[in-house]
Design a protein around this motif. Structure first.
Motif, mmCIF file in Angstrom:
data_model
loop_
_atom_site.group_PDB
_atom_site.id
_atom_site.type_symbol
_atom_site.label_atom_id
_atom_site.label_comp_id
_atom_site.label_asym_id
_atom_site.label_seq_id
_atom_site.Cartn_x
_atom_site.Cartn_y
_atom_site.Cartn_z
ATOM 1 N N LEU A 21 23.054 68.808 -2.677
ATOM 2 C CA LEU A 21 24.269 69.340 -3.296
ATOM 3 C C LEU A 21 25.015 68.262 -4.063
ATOM 4 O O LEU A 21 25.502 68.502 -5.174
ATOM 5 C CB LEU A 21 25.171 69.961 -2.228
ATOM 6 C CG LEU A 21 26.465 70.578 -2.735
ATOM 7 C CD1 LEU A 21 26.154 71.743 -3.676
ATOM 8 C CD2 LEU A 21 27.327 71.036 -1.586
ATOM 9 N N ARG A 22 25.091 67.063 -3.495
ATOM 10 C CA ARG A 22 25.754 65.959 -4.196
ATOM 11 C C ARG A 22 24.990 65.573 -5.457
ATOM 12 O O ARG A 22 25.591 65.244 -6.492
ATOM 13 C CB ARG A 22 25.877 64.753 -3.271
ATOM 14 C CG ARG A 22 26.915 64.957 -2.182
ATOM 15 C CD ARG A 22 26.989 63.748 -1.312
ATOM 16 N NE ARG A 22 27.415 62.606 -2.113
ATOM 17 C CZ ARG A 22 28.313 61.746 -1.740
ATOM 18 N NH1 ARG A 22 28.883 61.868 -0.564
ATOM 19 N NH2 ARG A 22 28.636 60.733 -2.505
ATOM 20 N N THR A 25 25.665 68.308 -8.045
ATOM 21 C CA THR A 25 27.046 68.187 -8.531
ATOM 22 C C THR A 25 27.170 67.017 -9.501
ATOM 23 O O THR A 25 27.791 67.137 -10.563
ATOM 24 C CB THR A 25 28.011 67.990 -7.350
ATOM 25 O OG1 THR A 25 27.853 69.074 -6.435
ATOM 26 C CG2 THR A 25 29.443 67.929 -7.818
ATOM 27 N N ILE A 28 25.571 67.954 -12.796
ATOM 28 C CA ILE A 28 26.410 68.857 -13.597
ATOM 29 C C ILE A 28 27.531 68.081 -14.276
ATOM 30 O O ILE A 28 27.809 68.276 -15.468
ATOM 31 C CB ILE A 28 26.965 69.994 -12.716
ATOM 32 C CG1 ILE A 28 25.842 70.938 -12.309
ATOM 33 C CG2 ILE A 28 28.082 70.752 -13.429
ATOM 34 C CD1 ILE A 28 26.232 71.961 -11.271
ATOM 35 N N ILE A 29 28.161 67.177 -13.542
ATOM 36 C CA ILE A 29 29.239 66.373 -14.119
ATOM 37 C C ILE A 29 28.705 65.483 -15.228
ATOM 38 O O ILE A 29 29.283 65.399 -16.323
ATOM 39 C CB ILE A 29 29.938 65.544 -13.026
ATOM 40 C CG1 ILE A 29 30.703 66.468 -12.079
ATOM 41 C CG2 ILE A 29 30.867 64.498 -13.627
ATOM 42 C CD1 ILE A 29 31.229 65.785 -10.845
#
Length: 107
Positions: A21-22, A25, A28-29
């Motif tokens: 998940l990290r 994320t 995506i950033i």
């Protein structure tokens, strides 16, 4: 008394563990920042192309062309770096998911 030359010891903290998940994320950033920089680069390049250089001095034309190329190149480099980081983080997240699935099947 305390020794004035001694440095205070930093508190030991547990390191953050990686998880898919990290990674996603972060991808995506990073991808969003890369796309924003890419859009800004296209805007700057279009602005430079729509405003020609008005000078008869050859040195001014060469310096202006070099500066414009440098500005667009720096933004292209930034967009490329953020894009590659996004792909790498996404691939790392996929690799971690695959490793967890193979460990679950083995054990």
């Amino acid at each position: 008394m305390t020794d004035p030359n001694s440095l205070p010891q930093p508190e030991t903290s547990t390191p953050e563990t990686m998880n898919p998940l990290r990674c996603v994320t972060g991808a995506i950033i990073s991808g969003g920042l890369g796309y924003a920089i890419y859009s800004l680069m296209i805007s700057i390049a279009t602005n430079f192309a729509s405003k020609p250089i008005h000078s008869d001095n050859q040195l001014v034309i060469r310096i202006t062309s070099a500066v414009r190329t440098l500005v667009v190149g720096v933004f292209a480099l930034g967009a490329g770096v953020f894009g590659i980081v996004a792909l790498g983080l996404l691939a790392l997240g996929v690799q971690m998911v695959v490793q967890k699935l193979t460990k679950a099947k083995e054990g």
